[in-house]
Design an enzyme around this catalytic site. Structure first.
Site, mmCIF file in Angstrom:
data_model
loop_
_atom_site.group_PDB
_atom_site.id
_atom_site.type_symbol
_atom_site.label_atom_id
_atom_site.label_comp_id
_atom_site.label_asym_id
_atom_site.label_seq_id
_atom_site.Cartn_x
_atom_site.Cartn_y
_atom_site.Cartn_z
ATOM 1 N N CYS A 1 -7.281 76.991 -8.341
ATOM 2 C CA CYS A 1 -6.210 77.925 -8.004
ATOM 3 C C CYS A 1 -5.652 77.567 -6.627
ATOM 4 O O CYS A 1 -6.330 77.715 -5.629
ATOM 5 C CB CYS A 1 -6.847 79.314 -8.003
ATOM 6 S SG CYS A 1 -5.737 80.643 -7.743
ATOM 7 N N GLN A 2 -4.448 77.033 -6.587
ATOM 8 C CA GLN A 2 -3.834 76.671 -5.294
ATOM 9 C C GLN A 2 -2.578 77.495 -5.081
ATOM 10 O O GLN A 2 -1.886 77.783 -6.050
ATOM 11 C CB GLN A 2 -3.342 75.218 -5.339
ATOM 12 C CG GLN A 2 -4.370 74.171 -5.467
ATOM 13 C CD GLN A 2 -3.647 72.849 -5.729
ATOM 14 O OE1 GLN A 2 -2.898 72.721 -6.684
ATOM 15 N NE2 GLN A 2 -3.860 71.883 -4.871
#
Ligand SMILES: C[S@@+](CC[C@H](N)C(=O)[O-])C[C@H]1O[C@@H](n2cnc3c(N)ncnc32)[C@H](O)[C@@H]1O
Length: 347
Positions: free
Chosen positions: A71-72
């Protein structure tokens, strides 16, 4: 069916696919240790180690794409109407594979906070991009404890398929019971779905998206008709001495404050006093484990088991995540913890 597993780690999706008779034809991960475990368990031929960016072109045709993607944050540079820019992120690599290979189905997995991150705009971007590729997209928040694992692990699962009839695959009729009559009617009336860009600050625990529009609702979380498996039922009988805490630590634990309470099914026995660094909980085993994470630090987990204090063993980690006991045997015990913590439970 043929599957491709992106961000494969130690192969949580691979185990599930193998069990279902779905053949994995290509898998990739950047991490050398995770890759070693993967190859050890599933062979060398389909696994490629390295940055996914370099391999998009060589991914073979497949029916099912799976990915538990990191998750960026997306960039807000191209942000308009709450839809952010996914360029340059790992999620974009997934989109590139979908565009190029057009698999019939995809199954993506991510952390719960994706639903509310950046006031929902992150998830909105994901839905908008995926649903604009000709897929009906469905998401649901699932908890490992409802699938026979002794762990409170909430994860968002996003599936996509080319079936354009608004239809749910992740919910039964019973699960939809919590929805209002209006919400239920809405599901089958695509014309009334909202534009994704008009989303609220957080998405609900279930929903559908198609062509840039979506409907959602708060569906029933799995009932407790199947009581969660207790942590104590999966413990090793005689763990190695190295898992037990030293006298010093035990002395410090004695200064803890008693809590004796269950929180989200997790038994918390004590909390340590004395500043942030010492403020760790000591868990019991009459409930389930808190979410296993990718941290390798033993300080985050102290369990009182019988009259002794120890951390969970690598084998217990495997069991809590639904992997075979010896899945990560080819790497050191210490290195196994983060890989199990990062994995998707195959169950
Ligand atoms: C959340 S974990 C997924 C774990 C996997 N589902 C499993 O069952 O073990 C994310 C994975 O993405 C990998 N990863 C991160 N950046 C990557 C990149 N640029 N290319 C390929 N893999 C990457 C990490 O090494 C990590 O194993």
């Amino acid at each position: 069916m043929k599957a491709v597993e992106l961000f494969a780690g130690i192969g949580g999706f691979r185990i599930a696919c193998d069990e279902l008779g779905i053949k994995t034809v290509w898998a990739n991960d950047l991490d050398p240790k995770a890759s070693e475990v993967y190859r050890q368990n599933f062979g060398e031929s389909e696994h490629i180690e390295g940055d996914i960016e370099a391999f998009i072109e060589q991914i073979p045709a497949h029916d099912l794409l799976t990915a538990g993607f990191p998750c960026q944050p997306f960039s807000s540079a191209g942000k308009k109407l709450g839809i952010e820019d996914a360029r340059g992120t790992l999620f974009e690599n997934i989109v590139q594979v979908i565009q190029k290979r057009k698999p019939k189905y995809f199954v993506l997995e991510n952390v719960k906070r994706l639903l509310s991150m950046d006031k929902g705009s992150h998830f909105a971007t994901i839905l908008d991009i995926l649903s604009s590729q000709g897929y009906l997209v469905e998401w649901r928040l699932l908890n490992a404890k409802n699938f026979g694992l002794p762990q409170n692990r909430e994860r968002i699962v996003i599936i996509g398929h080319k079936d354009h009839k608004p239809k749910t695959y992740l919910c039964s009729e019973d699960d939809l019971e919590n929805l209002s009559d209006r919400e239920r009617t809405l599901i089958s009336h695509f014309d009334h779905w909202k534009k994704i860009e008009d989303h609220g600050a957080s998405f609900k625990n279930w929903g559908l998206a198609l062509n840039g529009k979506f409907c959602q609702g708060r569906v029933t979380t799995f009932s407790d008709s199947m009581p969660p498996v207790k942590l104590k039922s999966i413990l090793e009988r005689k763990p190695d001495e190295s898992f037990f805490f030293t006298k010093d630590t035990i002395e410090r634990i004695k200064n803890s404050e008693e809590v004796n309470r269950f929180f989200n099914g997790v038994e918390i026995l004590y909390n340590q006093k004395g500043g942030a660094r010492m403020g760790y909980s000591i868990f019991g085993t009459a409930g389930i484990a808190p979410t296993l994470t990718c941290t390798a630090s033993r300080h985050y987990e102290r369990y009182k088991i019988g009259n002794e204090f120890r951390r969970l063993t690598n084998i217990e980690y495997a069991r809590i995540q639904g992997f075979p006991d010896d899945h990560c045997d080819c790497i050191t015990r210490y290195n196994q913890y983060p890989l199990y913590g990062n994995a998707v439970p195959p169950t």
